[in-house]
Scaffold this motif. Structure first.
Motif, mmCIF file in Angstrom:
data_model
loop_
_atom_site.group_PDB
_atom_site.id
_atom_site.type_symbol
_atom_site.label_atom_id
_atom_site.label_comp_id
_atom_site.label_asym_id
_atom_site.label_seq_id
_atom_site.Cartn_x
_atom_site.Cartn_y
_atom_site.Cartn_z
ATOM 1 N N THR A 156 1.873 13.680 -4.438
ATOM 2 C CA THR A 156 0.542 13.663 -3.823
ATOM 3 C C THR A 156 -0.196 12.404 -4.287
ATOM 4 N N VAL A 157 -1.243 12.050 -3.557
ATOM 5 C CA VAL A 157 -2.025 10.861 -3.921
ATOM 6 C C VAL A 157 -2.523 10.992 -5.369
ATOM 7 N N LYS A 158 -2.914 12.196 -5.735
ATOM 8 C CA LYS A 158 -3.440 12.428 -7.086
ATOM 9 C C LYS A 158 -2.342 12.227 -8.146
ATOM 10 N N GLU A 159 -1.155 12.766 -7.838
ATOM 11 C CA GLU A 159 -0.036 12.599 -8.778
ATOM 12 C C GLU A 159 0.339 11.124 -8.898
ATOM 13 N N MET A 186 -0.210 4.854 -11.500
ATOM 14 C CA MET A 186 -0.800 3.566 -11.176
ATOM 15 C C MET A 186 -1.652 3.072 -12.349
ATOM 16 N N GLY A 187 -1.621 1.796 -12.538
ATOM 17 C CA GLY A 187 -2.346 1.236 -13.676
ATOM 18 C C GLY A 187 -1.403 1.129 -14.846
ATOM 19 N N SER A 188 -0.991 2.269 -15.411
ATOM 20 C CA SER A 188 -0.186 2.195 -16.625
ATOM 21 C C SER A 188 1.268 1.816 -16.334
ATOM 22 N N GLU A 189 1.863 2.357 -15.265
ATOM 23 C CA GLU A 189 3.275 2.066 -14.965
ATOM 24 C C GLU A 189 3.410 1.016 -13.861
ATOM 25 N N ILE A 190 2.550 1.147 -12.851
ATOM 26 C CA ILE A 190 2.577 0.210 -11.724
ATOM 27 C C ILE A 190 1.176 -0.376 -11.568
ATOM 28 N N GLY A 191 1.064 -1.684 -11.770
ATOM 29 C CA GLY A 191 -0.237 -2.346 -11.644
ATOM 30 C C GLY A 191 -0.362 -2.976 -10.268
ATOM 31 N N SER A 205 -4.258 6.374 0.407
ATOM 32 C CA SER A 205 -4.394 7.638 1.130
ATOM 33 C C SER A 205 -4.434 7.460 2.651
ATOM 34 N N GLU A 206 -4.894 6.282 3.131
ATOM 35 C CA GLU A 206 -4.999 6.128 4.595
ATOM 36 C C GLU A 206 -3.643 5.938 5.272
ATOM 37 N N LYS A 256 0.831 -1.214 0.000
ATOM 38 C CA LYS A 256 0.000 0.000 0.000
ATOM 39 C C LYS A 256 0.865 1.263 0.000
ATOM 40 N N ALA A 257 2.006 1.188 0.698
ATOM 41 C CA ALA A 257 2.898 2.355 0.732
ATOM 42 C C ALA A 257 3.456 2.640 -0.663
ATOM 43 N N ILE A 258 3.761 1.583 -1.407
ATOM 44 C CA ILE A 258 4.292 1.770 -2.763
ATOM 45 C C ILE A 258 3.195 2.314 -3.668
#
Ligand SMILES: Nc1ncnc2c1ncn2[C@@H]1O[C@H](COP(=O)(O)OP(=O)(O)OP(=O)(O)O)[C@@H](O)[C@H]1O
Ligand SMILES: [Mg+2]
Length: 255
Positions: free
Chosen positions: A75-78, A83-88, A55-56, A49-51
């Motif tokens: 930031t979480v948004k950045e 996520m998804g495209s680079e890190i699944g 958000s929690e 989750k840290a990687i």
């Protein structure tokens, strides 16, 4: 340029007051498979989750680099953009990947559009069948709550594979599956590494799977990585008494 695709350096993370992940360092090179093994509650999912940047969770020390970018300070948004495209991510609870009451077709369509991809049911069909979900695209007409845990887990695996990320984070990706199906998923993960050079960070209770898949294994206990080394060394010459205890009864699967 760092040789590492992912580099975790002295990472600590907390949900509240106490650190759950404590001073963890490790790295993954492109195409490498690293397994994190440890008893329940040792902090394996929290590390994932840290990687991923949940958000929690708060990073209280150290850093995480993806290539040359320090993602732990984004930031979480950045972070979401990566996520998804680079890190699944294949999460431990397969239900958490999807809205339980929305049709899967709509959810796949939306996720693919979000990554600039055309909705392609035949591609999803191929991925689902490879990991042993013979119904293939027929399941897309369902809502997740109508399917079994093992079906949802495989749909979550297919969804993570769809975007061909450079790094796959797998948290107990086979826990809800029978032995044969788990074997098909392991085979497919190994094939993806082979064909696309995908690096995989896999958390598992199952030392047999770790032995079959991993280049390197990390042993986690009470939030710390207490031993780290290549798979053969971990199994043949573990340094830590706790590691020795963990591996004592592992079935010997062929690598
Ligand atoms: N959202 C949360 N809020 C507060 N504490 C949490 C949260 N999630 C996990 N924890 C705590 O963090 C510790 C580590 O949990 P974590 O889920 O990382 O363990 P794990 O090694 O993945 O275990 P398992 O093998 O059972 O999945 C546990 O003590 C757990 O209670
Ligand atoms: Mg867990």
């Amino acid at each position: 340029m760092s040789e590492y695709l992912l580099k975790i350096d002295r990472l600590s993370a907390s949900y509240g007051d106490d650190d759950i992940v404590k001073d963890v360092s490790c790295g993954i090179t492109p195409g490498e498979i690293v397994c994190i093994v440890g008893e329940s509650g040792s902090g394996k999912s929290t590390l994932i989750k840290a990687i991923h940047g949940m958000s929690e969770l708060r990073i209280t020390g150290g850093s995480i680099f993806f290539g040359n970018e320090e993602i732990s300070s984004l930031t979480v948004k950045e972070r979401k953009k990566l996520m998804g495209s680079e890190i699944g991510l294949i999460p431990q609870d397969p239900g958490s990947s999807f809205n339980p009451i929305r049709k899967l077709s709509a959810q796949f369509r939306e996720a693919m559009a979000g990554h600039g991809m055309a909705y392609d049911e035949d591609r999803i069909d191929g991925l689902l069948k490879k990991i042993g979900l013979q119904q293939g695209k027929a399941v897309l007409g369902n809502r997740p709550f109508e399917l079994s845990g093992g079906m949802n887990q495989r749909i979550a695996i297919a969804a993570a594979m769809l975007f061909e990320p450079r790094l796959l984070l797998c948290d107990e990706a086979t826990s809800a599956l029978d032995v044969t199906t788990a074997g098909a998923v392991v085979d497919e993960l190994l094939k993806i590494r082979e064909s696309r050079g995908t690096a995989i960070l896999l958390v598992t209770h199952h030392l047999g799977i770790a032995r079959r898949m991993a280049d390197n294994i990390g042993i986690m206990k009470d939030g710390r990585l207490i031993e780290y080394g290549n798979t053969e060394k971990i199994f043949d010459a573990p340094e830590n008494e706790y590691t020795r205890k963990l591996i004592r009864d592992v079935p010997r699967l062929k690598k």
